[in-house]
Design a protein around this motif. Structure first.
Motif, mmCIF file in Angstrom:
data_model
loop_
_atom_site.group_PDB
_atom_site.id
_atom_site.type_symbol
_atom_site.label_atom_id
_atom_site.label_comp_id
_atom_site.label_asym_id
_atom_site.label_seq_id
_atom_site.Cartn_x
_atom_site.Cartn_y
_atom_site.Cartn_z
ATOM 1 N N GLU A 169 -29.165 -10.418 -20.129
ATOM 2 C CA GLU A 169 -27.683 -9.447 -19.615
ATOM 3 C C GLU A 169 -28.624 -8.304 -18.913
ATOM 4 N N LEU A 170 -29.988 -8.505 -18.476
ATOM 5 C CA LEU A 170 -30.485 -7.036 -18.961
ATOM 6 C C LEU A 170 -30.360 -6.366 -17.105
ATOM 7 N N GLY A 171 -30.062 -7.851 -16.080
ATOM 8 C CA GLY A 171 -29.850 -6.949 -14.964
ATOM 9 C C GLY A 171 -28.789 -6.437 -14.703
ATOM 10 N N ASP A 172 -27.397 -6.775 -15.381
ATOM 11 C CA ASP A 172 -26.257 -6.085 -15.237
ATOM 12 C C ASP A 172 -26.332 -5.327 -15.594
ATOM 13 N N VAL A 173 -26.510 -4.838 -17.407
ATOM 14 C CA VAL A 173 -26.585 -3.864 -17.853
ATOM 15 C C VAL A 173 -28.042 -2.665 -17.712
ATOM 16 N N LEU A 174 -28.560 -2.759 -16.665
ATOM 17 C CA LEU A 174 -29.459 -1.731 -16.003
ATOM 18 C C LEU A 174 -28.200 -1.692 -15.000
ATOM 19 N N ALA A 175 -27.245 -1.908 -14.322
ATOM 20 C CA ALA A 175 -26.653 -2.050 -13.336
ATOM 21 C C ALA A 175 -25.774 -0.697 -13.076
ATOM 22 N N ARG A 176 -25.203 -0.793 -14.439
ATOM 23 C CA ARG A 176 -23.836 -0.722 -14.765
ATOM 24 C C ARG A 176 -24.639 0.518 -15.165
ATOM 25 N N TRP A 177 -25.366 0.885 -15.878
ATOM 26 C CA TRP A 177 -26.494 2.463 -16.281
ATOM 27 C C TRP A 177 -26.867 2.833 -15.307
ATOM 28 N N LEU A 178 -27.474 2.349 -14.106
ATOM 29 C CA LEU A 178 -27.717 3.163 -13.132
ATOM 30 C C LEU A 178 -27.013 3.986 -12.475
ATOM 31 N N GLN A 179 -26.139 3.020 -11.852
ATOM 32 C CA GLN A 179 -24.818 3.949 -11.389
ATOM 33 C C GLN A 179 -24.198 4.510 -12.098
ATOM 34 N N LEU A 180 -24.106 5.075 -13.772
ATOM 35 C CA LEU A 180 -23.025 5.721 -13.933
ATOM 36 C C LEU A 180 -24.166 7.326 -13.857
ATOM 37 N N LEU A 181 -26.131 6.796 -13.829
ATOM 38 C CA LEU A 181 -26.531 7.767 -13.836
ATOM 39 C C LEU A 181 -26.514 8.625 -13.167
ATOM 40 N N ALA A 182 -26.708 7.593 -12.276
ATOM 41 C CA ALA A 182 -26.881 8.039 -10.672
ATOM 42 C C ALA A 182 -25.632 8.584 -9.080
ATOM 43 N N SER A 183 -24.038 8.876 -10.176
ATOM 44 C CA SER A 183 -23.562 9.747 -10.214
ATOM 45 C C SER A 183 -22.819 10.716 -10.094
ATOM 46 N N PRO A 184 -23.469 12.355 -10.052
ATOM 47 C CA PRO A 184 -22.913 13.816 -9.744
ATOM 48 C C PRO A 184 -21.329 13.684 -9.026
ATOM 49 N N SER A 185 -20.607 14.587 -9.402
ATOM 50 C CA SER A 185 -19.684 14.939 -9.832
ATOM 51 C C SER A 185 -19.379 16.546 -9.933
ATOM 52 N N THR A 186 -18.741 17.264 -9.204
ATOM 53 C CA THR A 186 -18.681 18.207 -9.368
ATOM 54 C C THR A 186 -17.396 18.669 -9.608
ATOM 55 N N ASP A 187 -15.873 17.908 -9.928
ATOM 56 C CA ASP A 187 -14.750 17.962 -10.598
ATOM 57 C C ASP A 187 -14.621 17.661 -12.048
ATOM 58 N N PRO A 188 -14.525 18.723 -12.464
ATOM 59 C CA PRO A 188 -13.593 18.492 -14.323
ATOM 60 C C PRO A 188 -13.402 17.275 -14.302
ATOM 61 N N ALA A 189 -13.814 16.490 -15.865
ATOM 62 C CA ALA A 189 -13.028 15.890 -16.535
ATOM 63 C C ALA A 189 -11.319 15.501 -16.761
ATOM 64 N N PRO A 190 -10.110 15.106 -15.713
ATOM 65 C CA PRO A 190 -9.641 15.319 -16.412
ATOM 66 C C PRO A 190 -8.420 15.145 -17.456
ATOM 67 N N PRO A 191 -7.631 15.752 -18.524
ATOM 68 C CA PRO A 191 -8.153 15.366 -19.998
ATOM 69 C C PRO A 191 -7.117 14.292 -19.718
ATOM 70 N N PRO A 192 -7.067 13.371 -21.134
ATOM 71 C CA PRO A 192 -6.744 12.204 -21.026
ATOM 72 C C PRO A 192 -4.982 12.186 -21.940
ATOM 73 N N LYS A 193 -4.406 11.364 -21.186
ATOM 74 C CA LYS A 193 -2.311 11.596 -21.302
ATOM 75 C C LYS A 193 -2.754 11.581 -23.132
ATOM 76 N N ALA A 194 -1.797 11.603 -23.910
ATOM 77 C CA ALA A 194 -1.237 11.598 -25.431
ATOM 78 C C ALA A 194 -1.224 9.326 -25.495
ATOM 79 N N ARG A 195 -1.572 8.990 -26.091
ATOM 80 C CA ARG A 195 -0.937 7.632 -26.326
ATOM 81 C C ARG A 195 0.190 7.343 -26.955
ATOM 82 N N ARG A 196 -0.045 8.387 -28.121
ATOM 83 C CA ARG A 196 1.813 7.889 -28.955
ATOM 84 C C ARG A 196 3.182 9.532 -28.708
#
Length: 438
Positions: free
Chosen positions: A205-232
């Motif tokens: 599974e190493l190749g797939d896991v590394l691909a996910r991690w690299l996608q995450l760490l190599a994706s900078p963004s300037t917009d703030p994270a929107p707050p999640p919606k309430a779950r109840r």
């Protein structure tokens, strides 16, 4: 059977190309008897000319610089030319803005090079630090064995540390550690338990896991994270004590439910890198609407020193990589037992306050349950904190406030009202940006 460096590279990446390196100088600084012959035999056996292979490839969709140890070449030992190659790999990554993945399998420094070998650790550490300062993401994969300087530089020093099951991991190799030391202490499983490794990955599974991690760490963004919606879908509380009871209700949604609903998928980081894990704090990076967002979430328990330090590590990493952060607040407060004091609960809270205060990326906070005192506030972003209808935020718990004010416990509901800790109170006081809805 242990795969060779080339076999592992072929399994996890596409289009691997060795870096073009200058001709290496003579590699026998001490004139060690028999060393040239041993080196020649290692080259003939492995087909490599040094203990590391360095090059550029693609893992998933991300161009990546790879550093792969070949353990069959003199036990993956680190010598002068090892340092040359690792230094060249980081320079290449820094110049092109590419992430680095280190596939570690080494027994440590090359004895036939003496102090010349040991000094390579300084070169490796400097090269990694310079690339880190330039915003280069770094991931290490601990193979069997990962010991000595390879573990104590690239192995342990990467942003994300993954491990293959059953790998031997430790600063002391098997031939030099105390005979009385249990072998279990030198395993990747122990390092995971002690917060020094983020997760274990099966080899297939190493190749797939590394691909996910690299996608995450190599994706900078300037917009703030929107707050999640309430779950109840619940009404706002009428009294302060109603707010406290709603936040403490067993049916109230917890952090894992919020994170799973918020992200398409996510990967966790674990531990404070100093020997401890707080299971009541989840940290990591997730993918949402085509971009990466980092998260640090309290899970409803009293937060321990390791939880604050792990969150601080997460915020600092996200800040360096340009990835916005979401924090979820849900704790009755910081742990206040003697173990927490001995573990440095005060300095740990201070560390997280500083990480959020100095973050170079936007931090968004949602209070999803109990917001108990400074242990909750340390996770909160000034000016960007939201709250759900079934949560509260208070200077301390109503019970603790009553005790501090020397009032009987029968006054706790009244104290809760006086603290003005309801969601609508916090908005009115300017301490929350708003109340989220389902």
């Amino acid at each position: 059977m242990r795969p060779t460096a080339r076999e592992l590279l072929a399994a996890i990446s596409a289009e691997f190309t060795d870096l073009s390196l200058p001709d290496a100088p003579a590699d026998d600084p001490l004139g060690w008897p028999g060393y040239p012959e041993a080196r020649a035999a290692a080259a003939a056996r492995t087909g490599e000319t040094e203990s590391v292979v360095v090059g550029q490839a693609r893992i998933g969709d991300v161009p990546t610089v790879l550093i792969a140890w070949e353990f069959g070449f003199l036990g993956g030992s680190i010598g002068q030319q090892t340092g040359d190659r690792v230094e060249a790999a980081f320079a290449h990554a820094k110049e092109r803005g590419l992430p680095v993945v280190s596939l570690v399998a080494t027994g440590g420094s090359r004895m036939q090079h003496g102090m010349r070998a040991l000094s390579q650790l300084q070169r490796i550490a400097r090269a990694a630090a310079e690339a880190r300062a330039a915003g280069v993401p770094q991931i290490s994969v601990l193979r069997d064995p990962s010991t000595g300087g390879g573990w104590a530089t690239l192995g342990a020093g990467s942003d994300v540390v993954l491990g293959l099951p059953d790998a031997q991991v430790g600063f002391a190799g098997s031939r030099v550690r105390p005979a009385t030391s249990p072998a279990e202490a030198y395993t990747v499983e122990a390092k995971l338990e002690w917060g020094q490794v983020d997760s274990l990955v099966e080899p297939d599974e190493l190749g797939d896991v590394l691909a996910r991690w690299l996608q995450l760490l190599a994706s900078p963004s300037t917009d703030p994270a929107p707050p999640p919606k309430a779950r109840r879908d619940v009404a706002l509380p009428e009294t302060g004590w109603d707010a406290v009871r709603a936040a403490r209700a067993p049916s109230r949604a917890r952090a894992p439910e919020y994170l799973d609903a918020y992200f398409d998928w996510r990967e966790n980081v674990q531990g404070d890198r100093a020997g401890h894990v707080d299971e009541g704090v989840q940290c990591g990076f997730g993918w949402r609407d085509g971009r990466a967002i980092a998260y640090a979430a309290q899970c409803g328990t009293a937060t321990r020193p390791a939880g604050f330090r792990t969150a601080a590590r997460l915020v600092r990493l996200a800040s360096r990589l340009g990835i916005p952060v979401l924090t979820l607040v849900d704790t009755p407060g910081a742990a206040n037992d003697d173990e927490a004091e001995e573990g440095g609960i005060g300095p740990a809270i201070a560390e997280l306050f500083e990480a959020i205060a100095t973050a170079a990326v936007p931090v968004t906070t949602l209070v999803i349950g109990e917001g108990g005192s400074g242990g909750a506030l340390a996770f909160a972003a000034p000016g960007a904190t939201w709250i759900t209808p079934d949560a509260y935020f208070s200077v301390t718990s109503p019970e603790a406030a009553a005790a501090i004010l020397k009032r009987p416990m029968t006054d706790v509901p009244a104290v809760a009202d006086q603290l003005r800790l309801r969601p609508q109170d916090l908005v009115g006081l300017g301490l929350a940006a708003g109340i989220v809805q389902p």
